[in-house]
Design a protein around this motif. Structure first.
Motif, PDB file in Angstrom:
ATOM      1  N   TYR A  38       0.120 -25.456 -14.811  1.00 56.15           N
ATOM      2  CA  TYR A  38       0.702 -25.735 -13.492  1.00 56.15           C
ATOM      3  C   TYR A  38      -0.007 -24.904 -12.435  1.00 56.15           C
ATOM      4  O   TYR A  38      -0.138 -23.686 -12.579  1.00 56.15           O
ATOM      5  N   LEU A  79       4.683 -30.354   5.991  1.00 54.76           N
ATOM      6  CA  LEU A  79       4.777 -30.225   4.536  1.00 54.76           C
ATOM      7  C   LEU A  79       3.531 -30.947   4.018  1.00 54.76           C
ATOM      8  O   LEU A  79       3.325 -32.124   4.331  1.00 54.76           O
ATOM      9  N   VAL A  80       2.698 -30.257   3.270  1.00 51.74           N
ATOM     10  CA  VAL A  80       1.414 -30.816   2.844  1.00 51.74           C
ATOM     11  C   VAL A  80       1.226 -30.587   1.355  1.00 51.74           C
ATOM     12  O   VAL A  80       1.931 -29.797   0.730  1.00 51.74           O
ATOM     13  N   THR A  87       2.152 -28.024  -6.338  1.00 53.63           N
ATOM     14  CA  THR A  87       3.243 -27.808  -5.382  1.00 53.63           C
ATOM     15  C   THR A  87       2.848 -28.343  -4.017  1.00 53.63           C
ATOM     16  O   THR A  87       1.671 -28.500  -3.710  1.00 53.63           O
ATOM     17  N   GLN A  88       3.850 -28.613  -3.189  1.00 55.79           N
ATOM     18  CA  GLN A  88       3.615 -28.853  -1.773  1.00 55.79           C
ATOM     19  C   GLN A  88       3.794 -27.528  -1.042  1.00 55.79           C
ATOM     20  O   GLN A  88       4.303 -26.549  -1.606  1.00 55.79           O
ATOM     21  N   THR A  89       3.372 -27.496   0.200  1.00 52.40           N
ATOM     22  CA  THR A  89       3.337 -26.243   0.952  1.00 52.40           C
ATOM     23  C   THR A  89       3.716 -26.515   2.400  1.00 52.40           C
ATOM     24  O   THR A  89       3.332 -27.551   2.947  1.00 52.40           O
ATOM     25  N   VAL A  90       4.420 -25.597   3.016  1.00 53.86           N
ATOM     26  CA  VAL A  90       4.711 -25.683   4.456  1.00 53.86           C
ATOM     27  C   VAL A  90       3.632 -24.898   5.195  1.00 53.86           C
ATOM     28  O   VAL A  90       3.364 -23.739   4.854  1.00 53.86           O
TER      29      VAL A  90
ATOM     30  N   ARG B 246      14.688 -23.361  -5.685  1.00 56.40           N
ATOM     31  CA  ARG B 246      13.443 -22.714  -5.312  1.00 56.40           C
ATOM     32  C   ARG B 246      13.463 -22.432  -3.818  1.00 56.40           C
ATOM     33  O   ARG B 246      13.819 -23.292  -3.013  1.00 56.40           O
ATOM     34  N   ARG B 248      11.069 -21.924  -1.727  1.00 56.44           N
ATOM     35  CA  ARG B 248      10.082 -22.626  -0.901  1.00 56.44           C
ATOM     36  C   ARG B 248      10.262 -24.133  -1.078  1.00 56.44           C
ATOM     37  O   ARG B 248      10.242 -24.662  -2.184  1.00 56.44           O
ATOM     38  N   LEU B 249      10.429 -24.797   0.045  1.00 54.44           N
ATOM     39  CA  LEU B 249      10.702 -26.235   0.054  1.00 54.44           C
ATOM     40  C   LEU B 249       9.666 -27.014  -0.734  1.00 54.44           C
ATOM     41  O   LEU B 249       9.990 -27.942  -1.474  1.00 54.44           O
ATOM     42  N   GLY B 250       8.416 -26.634  -0.617  1.00 60.55           N
ATOM     43  CA  GLY B 250       7.336 -27.383  -1.238  1.00 60.55           C
ATOM     44  C   GLY B 250       7.333 -27.314  -2.750  1.00 60.55           C
ATOM     45  O   GLY B 250       6.673 -28.114  -3.406  1.00 60.55           O
ATOM     46  N   GLU B 251       8.050 -26.344  -3.321  1.00 62.41           N
ATOM     47  CA  GLU B 251       8.058 -26.221  -4.777  1.00 62.41           C
ATOM     48  C   GLU B 251       9.153 -27.069  -5.410  1.00 62.41           C
ATOM     49  O   GLU B 251       9.270 -27.118  -6.635  1.00 62.41           O
ATOM     50  N   PRO B 255      11.755 -32.343  -1.859  1.00 64.49           N
ATOM     51  CA  PRO B 255      12.162 -31.430  -0.787  1.00 64.49           C
ATOM     52  C   PRO B 255      13.339 -31.940   0.051  1.00 64.49           C
ATOM     53  O   PRO B 255      13.938 -31.165   0.793  1.00 64.49           O
TER      54      PRO B 255
END
Lengths: 128, 386
Positions: A38, A79-80, A87-90, B246, B248-251, B255
């Motif tokens: 992961y 959000l990308v 994972t996605q990321t802010v 989690r 962090r929203l992206g995890e 979301p």
């Protein structure tokens, strides 16, 4: 009665120092789990999927697909999903056109070490 | 789980306080009023639990020590519970466990926050930017509304919810608040007015957002045998549950989905021995209008939350009235007090002595939902009528 308190913090990032050093240069450094594969970005010390502590660093290209975007009080955020990350990321957006589908990690434009996304690959950070 | 009784409670108005009173006055006044409601004396309280989110708002570290002293409670176990927006509800759950374990017969929970009166709103907003992951979200300067907006967009993309659905929640909750004498924003409004208010972070307009409020709330929990007659036959806490997600929203795999509410609700309902369909009234955490719909979905209270919202299921006359207090949108949200006030509202509804809007059918089983972060720390409790 008025009262003012000024606080100046000196941060150390400990085990995450490599990640923050990379972000400060505009480089996306993910953590990849050696147990399950992961890939987390932002990086983590424990795998968020299997909780293994056996993670290694892996540079990503720095390109990200924009999933959702919004404008806050002063700035734009999104959000990308970075290529190569599970994972996605802010992130904070910097001069990304309104209908752009992707962007590139760039050197932060302020004195904090956050994730900023710019429009052009030429603005992206380079690994030494 | 043996029932714990909500022996008594009280709250201050939730508003922006400019009358010269302090958060210490609000805490003390609600404690005194809750004691009176429970027909108890100060010396009857075995434990004090204080809920407040942030010392930055009052410039008082260790507020539990100060408040215990203000309340003239000495030689007692005193603690402070913090869980972001869930602080008050988590404090109620901590108090419940004190009573269930036999450590205490009567526990006072005082939730208090001075969100509006000590600091400018922009400063509070900046501080809230540090309440998610300060090392990631906090580093890019994102505010609470923008983060919630990103989550709401993911929810909209999956469910087909639109801005009208969100605005309808804001209109209804603030209309409910018009009958609540303690409410911060009682308002007769329309969907058009909500959608015409300034955009804060799309899709959220200003009237989609809950206000920054000052206030306090107190409830007293106890076992029936340790309570006076007046307080013994009151609403009972029959299930509690909590779960984290989690940060962090992206995890999160989705979301837009408040997944940990399902886990927390499952635990609370299991404790009560009930199913989701047994709930006939609820107070849920509507920090934003869309978040109410996300909460209802996350809690498992609706198989199709958008269809149910559009059909009026959550109105006072519907099958499952939600946020008749006005919720955070209408009643207001002084963070440490919010969850305590939500529990108080449901307890009073079940007892038939709520001061505001009541449902068309007398409820028997209520659910309270509160969270911190973006449904990152979730607390759910189940109450039943006496």
């Amino acid at each position: 009665m008025k009262r003012q308190l000024t606080l100046e913090y000196a941060f150390e990032f400990g085990a995450l120092e490599p990640y923050y050093s990379a972000v400060a240069r505009g480089v996306a450094l993910a953590s990849v789990c050696e147990q399950c594969g992961y890939a987390a970005f932002p990086a983590r010390i424990l795998c968020p999927k299997c909780a293994s502590s056996y993670v290694k660093w892996k540079p990503l290209l720095g390109r990200a697909q924009i999933v959702h975007r919004t404008t806050g009080a002063k700035h734009e955020f999104a959000l990308v999903r970075f290529d190569g990350a599970d994972t996605q990321t802010v992130v904070r957006l910097h001069t990304i056109p309104p209908h752009a589908s992707h962007g590139w990690l760039i050197v932060p434009r302020d004195d904090l070490i956050g994730l900023w996304l710019g429009a052009a690959a030429s603005d992206a950070g380079k690994e030494d | 789980m043996d029932p714990v009784v909500v022996a008594g409670g009280a709250m201050t108005p939730f508003n922006r306080r400019k009358d010269g009173s302090s958060w210490r006055d609000w805490a003390r006044n609600t404690f005194v009023a809750a004691l009176a409601d429970a027909d108890l004396e100060r010396q009857d309280i075995d434990v004090l639990i204080v809920a407040s989110e942030s010392d930055f708002f009052t410039l008082q570290l260790n507020p539990a020590s100060v408040l215990a002293d203000d309340l003239a409670l000495f030689g007692k176990p005193v603690m402070r519970v913090e869980g972001g927006g869930a602080s008050g509800h988590l404090a109620v759950q901590a108090a419940t466990m004190q009573v269930l374990s036999g450590q205490a017969d009567r526990v006072a929970v005082v939730g208090v926050e001075a969100l509006a009166s000590h600091l400018p709103g922009a400063t509070v907003s900046k501080l809230y930017g540090l309440s998610f992951d300060a090392w990631t979200d906090g580093m890019i300067g994102i505010d609470s509304t923008a983060l919630y907006a990103l989550s709401a967009m993911a929810f909209q993309a999956r469910t087909g919810a639109n801005e009208n659905d969100f605005a309808a929640v804001a209109v209804r909750n603030r209309d409910n608040a018009r009958l609540n004498e303690f409410a911060h924003l009682p308002l007769a409004s329309s969907v058009d007015e909500v959608l015409s208010s300034p955009i804060i972070a799309a899709p959220y307009h200003r009237l989609d957002c809950s206000p920054l409020s000052d206030g306090a709330a107190c409830i007293i929990l106890g076992r029936g045998s340790g309570l006076p007659d007046a307080a013994r036959d009151r609403a009972r806490l029959v299930g509690i549950g909590a779960a984290n997600d989690r940060v962090r929203l992206g995890e999160r795999s989705d979301p837009g989905h408040f997944g940990s509410k399902r886990i927390a609700a499952g635990r609370a309902l299991a404790g009560a021995g009930w199913a989701h369909t047994d709930i006939d009234i609820a107070e849920v955490y509507d920090s934003y209008s869309g978040a109410q719909l996300q909460a209802i979905e996350g809690l498992g209270l609706s198989a199709d939350v958008i269809a149910d919202e559009r059909a009026g299921r959550f109105d006072a006359q519907g099958d499952l009235p939600i946020n008749l207090s006005g919720g955070l949108l209408g009643q207001g949200a002084p963070v440490g007090a919010t969850g305590v006030a939500q529990v108080l509202a449901i307890a009073r509804q079940l007892e038939g002595r709520y001061w505001g809007r009541t449902p068309s059918r007398t409820p028997l089983r209520g659910l309270v939902d509160t969270h911190g972060g973006i449904a990152t720390l979730c607390a759910v409790s189940i109450l039943e009528a006496p």
